[in-house]
Scaffold this motif. Structure first.
Motif, PDB file in Angstrom:
ATOM      1  N   LYS A  52       0.840  -1.200   0.000  1.00  0.00           N
ATOM      2  CA  LYS A  52       0.000   0.000   0.000  1.00  0.00           C
ATOM      3  C   LYS A  52       0.878   1.253   0.000  1.00  0.00           C
ATOM      4  N   GLU A  53       1.934   1.232   0.799  1.00  0.00           N
ATOM      5  CA  GLU A  53       2.862   2.365   0.848  1.00  0.00           C
ATOM      6  C   GLU A  53       3.458   2.638  -0.525  1.00  0.00           C
ATOM      7  N   ARG A  54       3.849   1.597  -1.207  1.00  0.00           N
ATOM      8  CA  ARG A  54       4.478   1.768  -2.519  1.00  0.00           C
ATOM      9  C   ARG A  54       3.468   2.268  -3.551  1.00  0.00           C
ATOM     10  N   ALA A  55       2.224   1.792  -3.454  1.00  0.00           N
ATOM     11  CA  ALA A  55       1.188   2.249  -4.372  1.00  0.00           C
ATOM     12  C   ALA A  55       0.939   3.746  -4.194  1.00  0.00           C
ATOM     13  N   VAL A  56       0.883   4.173  -2.937  1.00  0.00           N
ATOM     14  CA  VAL A  56       0.685   5.595  -2.648  1.00  0.00           C
ATOM     15  C   VAL A  56       1.840   6.414  -3.223  1.00  0.00           C
ATOM     16  N   LEU A  57       3.066   5.947  -3.022  1.00  0.00           N
ATOM     17  CA  LEU A  57       4.241   6.654  -3.533  1.00  0.00           C
ATOM     18  C   LEU A  57       4.218   6.734  -5.058  1.00  0.00           C
ATOM     19  N   LYS A  58       3.779   5.653  -5.701  1.00  0.00           N
ATOM     20  CA  LYS A  58       3.722   5.651  -7.168  1.00  0.00           C
ATOM     21  C   LYS A  58       2.832   6.784  -7.670  1.00  0.00           C
ATOM     22  N   TYR A  59       1.646   6.915  -7.064  1.00  0.00           N
ATOM     23  CA  TYR A  59       0.710   7.927  -7.540  1.00  0.00           C
ATOM     24  C   TYR A  59       1.160   9.340  -7.170  1.00  0.00           C
ATOM     25  N   LYS A  60       1.886   9.473  -6.078  1.00  0.00           N
ATOM     26  CA  LYS A  60       2.440  10.784  -5.734  1.00  0.00           C
ATOM     27  C   LYS A  60       3.520  11.184  -6.749  1.00  0.00           C
ATOM     28  N   VAL A  61       4.324  10.216  -7.156  1.00  0.00           N
ATOM     29  CA  VAL A  61       5.340  10.490  -8.178  1.00  0.00           C
ATOM     30  C   VAL A  61       4.679  10.846  -9.501  1.00  0.00           C
ATOM     31  N   MET A  62       3.590  10.148  -9.821  1.00  0.00           N
ATOM     32  CA  MET A  62       2.839  10.452 -11.039  1.00  0.00           C
ATOM     33  C   MET A  62       2.425  11.921 -11.075  1.00  0.00           C
ATOM     34  N   ALA A  63       1.928  12.398  -9.931  1.00  0.00           N
ATOM     35  CA  ALA A  63       1.500  13.801  -9.838  1.00  0.00           C
ATOM     36  C   ALA A  63       2.685  14.737 -10.062  1.00  0.00           C
ATOM     37  N   LEU A  64       3.819  14.390  -9.482  1.00  0.00           N
ATOM     38  CA  LEU A  64       5.002  15.230  -9.626  1.00  0.00           C
ATOM     39  C   LEU A  64       5.583  15.168 -11.036  1.00  0.00           C
ATOM     40  N   LEU A  65       5.187  14.160 -11.797  1.00  0.00           N
ATOM     41  CA  LEU A  65       5.588  14.087 -13.202  1.00  0.00           C
ATOM     42  C   LEU A  65       4.674  14.944 -14.076  1.00  0.00           C
ATOM     43  N   GLY A  66       3.616  15.500 -13.449  1.00  0.00           N
ATOM     44  CA  GLY A  66       2.723  16.393 -14.178  1.00  0.00           C
ATOM     45  C   GLY A  66       1.425  15.773 -14.625  1.00  0.00           C
ATOM     46  N   PHE A  67       1.007  14.672 -13.952  1.00  0.00           N
ATOM     47  CA  PHE A  67      -0.224  13.984 -14.343  1.00  0.00           C
ATOM     48  C   PHE A  67      -1.238  14.009 -13.214  1.00  0.00           C
ATOM     49  N   ASN A  68      -2.511  14.014 -13.577  1.00  0.00           N
ATOM     50  CA  ASN A  68      -3.567  13.775 -12.605  1.00  0.00           C
ATOM     51  C   ASN A  68      -3.693  12.277 -12.417  1.00  0.00           C
ATOM     52  N   VAL A  69      -4.128  11.853 -11.244  1.00  0.00           N
ATOM     53  CA  VAL A  69      -4.238  10.418 -10.963  1.00  0.00           C
ATOM     54  C   VAL A  69      -5.193   9.751 -11.939  1.00  0.00           C
ATOM     55  N   TYR A  70      -6.264  10.452 -12.317  1.00  0.00           N
ATOM     56  CA  TYR A  70      -7.238   9.842 -13.229  1.00  0.00           C
ATOM     57  C   TYR A  70      -6.757   9.813 -14.680  1.00  0.00           C
ATOM     58  N   ASP A  71      -5.525  10.275 -14.928  1.00  0.00           N
ATOM     59  CA  ASP A  71      -4.940  10.104 -16.268  1.00  0.00           C
ATOM     60  C   ASP A  71      -4.542   8.652 -16.507  1.00  0.00           C
ATOM     61  N   GLU A  72      -4.488   7.863 -15.436  1.00  0.00           N
ATOM     62  CA  GLU A  72      -4.099   6.454 -15.565  1.00  0.00           C
ATOM     63  C   GLU A  72      -5.185   5.676 -16.295  1.00  0.00           C
ATOM     64  N   THR A  73      -4.800   4.966 -17.346  1.00  0.00           N
ATOM     65  CA  THR A  73      -5.741   4.122 -18.088  1.00  0.00           C
ATOM     66  C   THR A  73      -5.469   2.640 -17.881  1.00  0.00           C
ATOM     67  N   ASP A  74      -4.267   2.319 -17.446  1.00  0.00           N
ATOM     68  CA  ASP A  74      -3.897   0.924 -17.191  1.00  0.00           C
ATOM     69  C   ASP A  74      -3.062   0.877 -15.920  1.00  0.00           C
ATOM     70  N   GLU A  75      -3.557   0.191 -14.903  1.00  0.00           N
ATOM     71  CA  GLU A  75      -2.866   0.132 -13.609  1.00  0.00           C
ATOM     72  C   GLU A  75      -1.494  -0.524 -13.705  1.00  0.00           C
ATOM     73  N   LEU A  76      -1.255  -1.284 -14.770  1.00  0.00           N
ATOM     74  CA  LEU A  76       0.026  -1.959 -14.924  1.00  0.00           C
ATOM     75  C   LEU A  76       1.091  -1.063 -15.558  1.00  0.00           C
ATOM     76  N   ASP A  77       0.694   0.107 -16.019  1.00  0.00           N
ATOM     77  CA  ASP A  77       1.690   1.019 -16.587  1.00  0.00           C
ATOM     78  C   ASP A  77       2.648   1.472 -15.491  1.00  0.00           C
ATOM     79  N   PRO A  78       3.948   1.274 -15.679  1.00  0.00           N
ATOM     80  CA  PRO A  78       4.918   1.670 -14.655  1.00  0.00           C
ATOM     81  C   PRO A  78       5.190   3.178 -14.692  1.00  0.00           C
ATOM     82  N   LEU A  79       5.894   3.663 -13.705  1.00  0.00           N
ATOM     83  CA  LEU A  79       6.244   5.076 -13.663  1.00  0.00           C
ATOM     84  C   LEU A  79       7.096   5.489 -14.860  1.00  0.00           C
ATOM     85  N   SER A  80       7.914   4.578 -15.346  1.00  0.00           N
ATOM     86  CA  SER A  80       8.750   4.907 -16.510  1.00  0.00           C
ATOM     87  C   SER A  80       7.894   5.253 -17.729  1.00  0.00           C
ATOM     88  N   HIS A  81       6.701   4.662 -17.818  1.00  0.00           N
ATOM     89  CA  HIS A  81       5.772   4.982 -18.911  1.00  0.00           C
ATOM     90  C   HIS A  81       5.378   6.451 -18.835  1.00  0.00           C
TER      91      HIS A  81
END
Length: 476
Positions: A52-81
């Motif tokens: 759970k901690e890692r999942a939270v961190l992933k989405y926080k990093v996503m935001a810092l990359l300039g994305f909204n959380v709901y921009d995710e279309t596939d949960e398997l897409d890694p941060l590198s994507h």
């Protein structure tokens, strides 16, 4: 901003992300960031498990990359994507904040709660006070049905044991315009049609679930492309670091910026135009009052919630816009980057994206200094621009705009200021009354979203009182 564990975690993510960006290792190593921050058997997990901690961190990093959380279309897409998408990004969106749903799940849905002080008394005044039938009394105590409760508080008023308490949802409580609310799953969502980007919800959230989108990747992509990237630093930057202000400016240049321009330059222009506008509209034409226009959250509030006060608002641009116009006039191909104390400037940059290309926060700047191991104290200070009148640097603090205008006015006694030191629900009601009545106790209203002014912005890194003391010598 007050330091707490949620803030520390965000700043650690920023520092790690900045390190990967400046080392050009983002795509190759970003997927390991959540694992490195929360390894197995770490022993300091706040949530249920390391996953759970890692999942939270992933989405926080996503935001810092300039994305909204709901921009995710596939949960398997890694941060590198998302890192690759960020590196290819060409356009900004007007939505500057997002709620990390994985981190937002612990605040109660109903705001009124029956505690164990309840005695299930015979009188049951709470049930009589509730007009919605939301309260039922069990064998040991009463219970409130959250689906029926309308949070009127009548039950709390009626309870003779003070057994019913009001438990606020911090982010909702802090929002002055009701822009954030829970969905059916108990997750908060920010309504971009209402949000004024004051950042109060981000500061208030005890779970660190609210993030602003950043543009670090975009800025360094421009640098790598060989473009002339110019940093424009807000007046409040002078109080953020322990090092001399001039050394901080030198440190920014060492990050790869071609030049650093003080936004106090634009503040001087704002002062001149606002002063002349006041003289024309109030002193000569007899308009009842005029408000300032330099705080972006205040301007968002006007546009979205108090359109009736717009005729009284100054049409003068903010210091950031004047400074960006100055840079673009000298070099139309320059990439302008505002170094700012708040998320409001990100929203303003979207409105003026023809002259303001990007915005980074003081937290991001601090992360870049750490990532590059920049020792500010060891640097030679940049000489401050002697053409900038010191009162422009005073824009960083509450009453700074007013004092600048009065200091340059032919007759300062004509200006009777009303200073709005922070936006909240009560102040907004007051401003609406001024607009409705067409008058107020003074004739010049300075409005700042953050109490104390920009030195207390949601992205600042120093105590606002300490910051104000550091800035004062540069305003002389």
């Amino acid at each position: 901003m007050a330091i707490n564990n949620a803030v520390e975690i965000r700043r650690e993510i920023l520092a790690r992300l900045a390190h990967l960006i400046v080392k050009d290792e983002l795509v190759e190593k970003i997927d390991r960031l959540p694992i490195e921050m929360r390894p197995k058997n770490h022993g300091t997990n706040i949530r249920c498990c390391v996953h759970k901690e890692r999942a939270v961190l992933k989405y926080k990093v996503m935001a810092l990359l300039g994305f909204n959380v709901y921009d995710e279309t596939d949960e398997l897409d890694p941060l590198s994507h998302y890192a690759r998408l960020a590196m290819e990004r060409k356009d900004k969106t007007p939505v500057m904040m997002t709620v990390v749903d994985e981190a937002c799940s612990s605040c109660v849905k109903n705001k009124y709660i029956v505690t164990n002080l309840c005695r299930a008394c015979v009188a049951r005044p709470c049930t009589y006070a509730c007009k919605k039938g939301a309260i039922a009394v069990g064998e040991k105590q009463a219970h409130i049905d959250p689906d029926k409760c309308v949070s009127c508080g009548m039950c709390m008023e009626a309870c003779p044991f003070h057994a019913i308490i009001y438990q606020p949802v911090p982010c909702e409580e802090s929002c002055p315009v009701g822009a954030i609310s829970k969905d059916e799953h108990g997750v908060e969502h920010i309504d971009p049609e209402k949000c004024i980007y004051c950042g109060k919800c981000m500061v208030a959230c005890p779970f660190g679930a609210i993030f602003e989108k950043t543009f670090l990747i975009d800025i360094f992509r421009e640098m790598k492309a060989g473009k002339r990237v110019v940093a424009m630093v807000a007046p409040s930057l002078g109080g953020q670091f322990k090092a001399d202000y001039g050394k901080v400016l030198t440190g920014i240049k060492k990050l790869g910026f071609a030049d650093v321009v003080e936004v106090a330059l634009g503040a001087n222009e704002t002062t001149e135009n606002e002063r002349e506008e006041f003289i024309e509209r109030v002193a000569e034409e007899g308009q009842a009052f005029m408000t300032t226009s330099c705080c972006p959250s205040w301007m968002n509030l006007v546009r979205k919630h108090i359109p009736e006060i717009e005729p009284y608002v100054s049409t003068t641009y903010s210091p950031m816009v004047y400074t960006a116009k100055h840079v673009k006039k000298q070099d139309p191909e320059a990439v302008t980057v505002m170094v700012a104390p708040c998320v409001g400037k990100r929203s303003e940059s979207y409105l003026y994206k023809d002259v303001v290309d990007y915005v980074i926060s003081y937290e991001e700047l601090d992360a870049l200094f750490k990532a590059t191991e920049t020792d500010l104290e060891s640097l030679e200070p940049t000489v401050l621009d002697p053409n900038i009148a010191g009162h422009g640097r005073g824009f960083a603090m509450i009453s700074g705009v007013t004092q600048s205008v009065k200091q340059t006015a032919p007759d300062p006694d004509v200006i009777r200021e009303v200073v709005i030191d922070g936006l909240n629900k009560q102040v907004i009601r007051q401003l609406k009354q001024y607009a409705k009545a067409g008058q107020c106790p003074g004739n010049f209203i300075e409005v700042m979203s953050c109490p104390g002014g920009c030195v207390n912005g949601c992205d600042t890194i120093n105590n606002p009182k300490t910051a104000a003391r550091q800035i004062l010598p540069t305003t002389k």
